[in-house]
Design a protein around this motif. Structure first.
Motif, PDB file in Angstrom:
ATOM      1  N   LEU A  42       0.728  -1.114  -0.311  1.00  0.00           N
ATOM      2  CA  LEU A  42       0.307   0.373   0.015  1.00  0.00           C
ATOM      3  C   LEU A  42       0.965   0.872   0.028  1.00  0.00           C
ATOM      4  O   LEU A  42       0.774   2.499  -0.899  1.00  0.00           O
ATOM      5  CB  LEU A  42      -1.198   0.372   1.456  1.00  0.00           C
ATOM      6  CG  LEU A  42      -1.970  -1.112   0.792  1.00  0.00           C
ATOM      7  CD1 LEU A  42      -3.006  -1.104   2.886  1.00  0.00           C
ATOM      8  CD2 LEU A  42      -3.125  -0.697   0.101  1.00  0.00           C
ATOM      9  N   LYS A  43       1.914   1.675   0.519  1.00  0.00           N
ATOM     10  CA  LYS A  43       2.767   2.489   0.891  1.00  0.00           C
ATOM     11  C   LYS A  43       3.299   2.736  -1.011  1.00  0.00           C
ATOM     12  O   LYS A  43       3.553   4.110  -0.645  1.00  0.00           O
ATOM     13  CB  LYS A  43       3.500   2.213   2.013  1.00  0.00           C
ATOM     14  CG  LYS A  43       3.752   2.208   2.411  1.00  0.00           C
ATOM     15  CD  LYS A  43       4.626   2.931   4.408  1.00  0.00           C
ATOM     16  CE  LYS A  43       5.806   1.264   4.193  1.00  0.00           C
ATOM     17  NZ  LYS A  43       6.346   1.033   5.359  1.00  0.00           N
ATOM     18  N   GLU A  44       3.920   1.763  -0.971  1.00  0.00           N
ATOM     19  CA  GLU A  44       4.286   1.131  -2.268  1.00  0.00           C
ATOM     20  C   GLU A  44       3.768   2.312  -3.697  1.00  0.00           C
ATOM     21  O   GLU A  44       3.877   2.903  -4.475  1.00  0.00           O
ATOM     22  CB  GLU A  44       5.039   0.424  -2.981  1.00  0.00           C
ATOM     23  CG  GLU A  44       5.835  -0.158  -4.021  1.00  0.00           C
ATOM     24  CD  GLU A  44       6.673  -1.494  -3.675  1.00  0.00           C
ATOM     25  OE1 GLU A  44       5.942  -1.563  -5.207  1.00  0.00           O
ATOM     26  OE2 GLU A  44       7.050  -2.331  -3.700  1.00  0.00           O
ATOM     27  N   TRP A  45       2.227   2.207  -3.506  1.00  0.00           N
ATOM     28  CA  TRP A  45       1.404   2.399  -4.194  1.00  0.00           C
ATOM     29  C   TRP A  45       1.166   4.148  -3.685  1.00  0.00           C
ATOM     30  O   TRP A  45       1.339   5.635  -4.766  1.00  0.00           O
ATOM     31  CB  TRP A  45      -0.523   1.693  -3.800  1.00  0.00           C
ATOM     32  CG  TRP A  45      -1.180   2.490  -4.727  1.00  0.00           C
ATOM     33  CD1 TRP A  45      -1.679   2.411  -6.200  1.00  0.00           C
ATOM     34  CD2 TRP A  45      -2.288   3.705  -4.521  1.00  0.00           C
ATOM     35  NE1 TRP A  45      -2.307   3.032  -6.795  1.00  0.00           N
ATOM     36  CE2 TRP A  45      -2.500   3.427  -5.771  1.00  0.00           C
ATOM     37  CE3 TRP A  45      -2.171   3.808  -3.209  1.00  0.00           C
ATOM     38  CZ2 TRP A  45      -3.836   4.462  -5.656  1.00  0.00           C
ATOM     39  CZ3 TRP A  45      -3.599   4.924  -3.558  1.00  0.00           C
ATOM     40  CH2 TRP A  45      -4.263   4.888  -4.228  1.00  0.00           C
ATOM     41  N   LEU A  46       1.239   4.161  -3.285  1.00  0.00           N
ATOM     42  CA  LEU A  46       1.182   6.110  -2.255  1.00  0.00           C
ATOM     43  C   LEU A  46       1.948   6.674  -3.408  1.00  0.00           C
ATOM     44  O   LEU A  46       3.399   6.476  -3.079  1.00  0.00           O
ATOM     45  CB  LEU A  46       0.878   6.694  -1.374  1.00  0.00           C
ATOM     46  CG  LEU A  46      -0.010   5.811  -0.623  1.00  0.00           C
ATOM     47  CD1 LEU A  46       0.412   6.598   1.250  1.00  0.00           C
ATOM     48  CD2 LEU A  46      -0.946   6.435  -0.870  1.00  0.00           C
ATOM     49  N   PRO A  47       1.473   7.700  -4.441  1.00  0.00           N
ATOM     50  CA  PRO A  47       2.407   9.006  -4.920  1.00  0.00           C
ATOM     51  C   PRO A  47       3.505   9.799  -4.042  1.00  0.00           C
ATOM     52  O   PRO A  47       2.330   9.963  -2.930  1.00  0.00           O
ATOM     53  CB  PRO A  47       1.484   9.719  -5.985  1.00  0.00           C
ATOM     54  CG  PRO A  47      -0.083   8.948  -5.861  1.00  0.00           C
ATOM     55  CD  PRO A  47       0.458   8.354  -4.353  1.00  0.00           C
ATOM     56  N   ASP A  48       4.349  10.432  -4.204  1.00  0.00           N
ATOM     57  CA  ASP A  48       5.159  10.966  -3.538  1.00  0.00           C
ATOM     58  C   ASP A  48       4.480  12.602  -3.713  1.00  0.00           C
ATOM     59  O   ASP A  48       4.096  13.579  -2.730  1.00  0.00           O
ATOM     60  CB  ASP A  48       6.575  11.563  -3.647  1.00  0.00           C
ATOM     61  CG  ASP A  48       7.311  10.257  -3.139  1.00  0.00           C
ATOM     62  OD1 ASP A  48       7.071   9.657  -2.499  1.00  0.00           O
ATOM     63  OD2 ASP A  48       8.546  10.017  -4.158  1.00  0.00           O
ATOM     64  N   GLU A  49       3.698  12.515  -4.523  1.00  0.00           N
ATOM     65  CA  GLU A  49       3.144  14.303  -5.051  1.00  0.00           C
ATOM     66  C   GLU A  49       2.290  13.825  -5.658  1.00  0.00           C
ATOM     67  O   GLU A  49       1.571  13.204  -5.995  1.00  0.00           O
ATOM     68  CB  GLU A  49       4.125  15.088  -6.206  1.00  0.00           C
ATOM     69  CG  GLU A  49       3.590  16.214  -5.609  1.00  0.00           C
ATOM     70  CD  GLU A  49       4.841  17.175  -6.961  1.00  0.00           C
ATOM     71  OE1 GLU A  49       4.458  17.438  -7.706  1.00  0.00           O
ATOM     72  OE2 GLU A  49       6.339  17.062  -6.534  1.00  0.00           O
ATOM     73  N   VAL A  50       1.260  14.958  -5.630  1.00  0.00           N
ATOM     74  CA  VAL A  50      -0.549  14.753  -6.626  1.00  0.00           C
ATOM     75  C   VAL A  50      -0.792  16.301  -6.245  1.00  0.00           C
ATOM     76  O   VAL A  50      -0.824  17.188  -5.956  1.00  0.00           O
ATOM     77  CB  VAL A  50      -1.549  14.280  -5.368  1.00  0.00           C
ATOM     78  CG1 VAL A  50      -3.098  14.277  -5.660  1.00  0.00           C
ATOM     79  CG2 VAL A  50      -1.395  12.891  -5.023  1.00  0.00           C
ATOM     80  N   ASN A  51      -0.840  16.499  -8.313  1.00  0.00           N
ATOM     81  CA  ASN A  51      -1.181  17.657  -8.157  1.00  0.00           C
ATOM     82  C   ASN A  51      -0.225  19.103  -7.729  1.00  0.00           C
ATOM     83  O   ASN A  51      -1.039  20.110  -7.624  1.00  0.00           O
ATOM     84  CB  ASN A  51      -2.813  17.834  -8.354  1.00  0.00           C
ATOM     85  CG  ASN A  51      -3.852  18.161  -9.258  1.00  0.00           C
ATOM     86  OD1 ASN A  51      -3.376  16.910  -9.885  1.00  0.00           O
ATOM     87  ND2 ASN A  51      -5.062  17.920  -9.335  1.00  0.00           N
TER      88      ASN A  51
END
Length: 176
Positions: free
Chosen positions: A39-48
């Motif tokens: 799940l952590k790996e899926w999270l992007p570092d940045e969104v918009n």
């Protein structure tokens, strides 16, 4: 009569969804929930253009439900986007998300001076949008692949901005 017709229609949809869900639940119970690392790996570092400023993984692990949430903010933190994900796989996860799916089988729209709340179909997904007018806060709930319950909240973001942020998440990679 119009109200009664709508209530009957919503009830019929809920019954239909419960029947469809039983098969899905059996399949989901056999699935292995994602790990915290996945799940952590899926999270992007940045969104918009907003950087990730916080995340929590495993807060549902005591119930054996895979969950993660992440918060993103712009430079001065005047705008925030939070995404919460609950994996409906496994014995408990499948049961936990079942009740929420029934809510998504309904069609409704409501508005008062403070908020609007309605169901929508967006990109082939049924979603519940809520917008609080007084503080420019929006939330969008939906399911991905009848497995992942998602709740996105935008602070100082309208519905369209929150959908844009959701669009930045790599949904196709979740669970694959």
């Amino acid at each position: 009569i119009k109200e009664t017709k709508k209530a009957v229609s919503n009830t019929q949809e809920a019954v239909k969804e419960m029947n469809n869900m039983q098969d899905d639940i059996k399949e989901l119970q056999k699935e292995t929930p994602l790990t915290n690392d996945e799940l952590k790996e899926w999270l992007p570092d940045e969104v918009n253009g907003m950087k990730r400023i916080a995340y929590k993984a495993g807060q549902g692990s005591f119930m054996q439900i895979a969950m993660i949430e992440a918060t993103y903010a712009n430079e001065d933190k005047s705008k925030k986007f939070k995404i919460e994900v609950m994996d409906g796989a496994g014995e408990i996860g499948a049961t936990a998300t079942a009740g929420m799916r029934i809510l998504f089988s309904q069609d409704f729209e409501e508005e008062d001076e403070y908020k609007t709340r309605r169901t929508v179909n967006k990109d082939g997904m049924k979603a519940i949008e809520e917008y609080r007018k007084n503080n420019n806060r929006s939330s969008i709930q939906f399911f991905k692949d009848n497995r992942f319950y998602m709740n996105a909240t935008g602070t100082n973001m309208d519905i369209d901005e929150t959908w844009d942020a959701i669009g930045e998440l790599d949904m196709e990679d979740l669970g694959d």
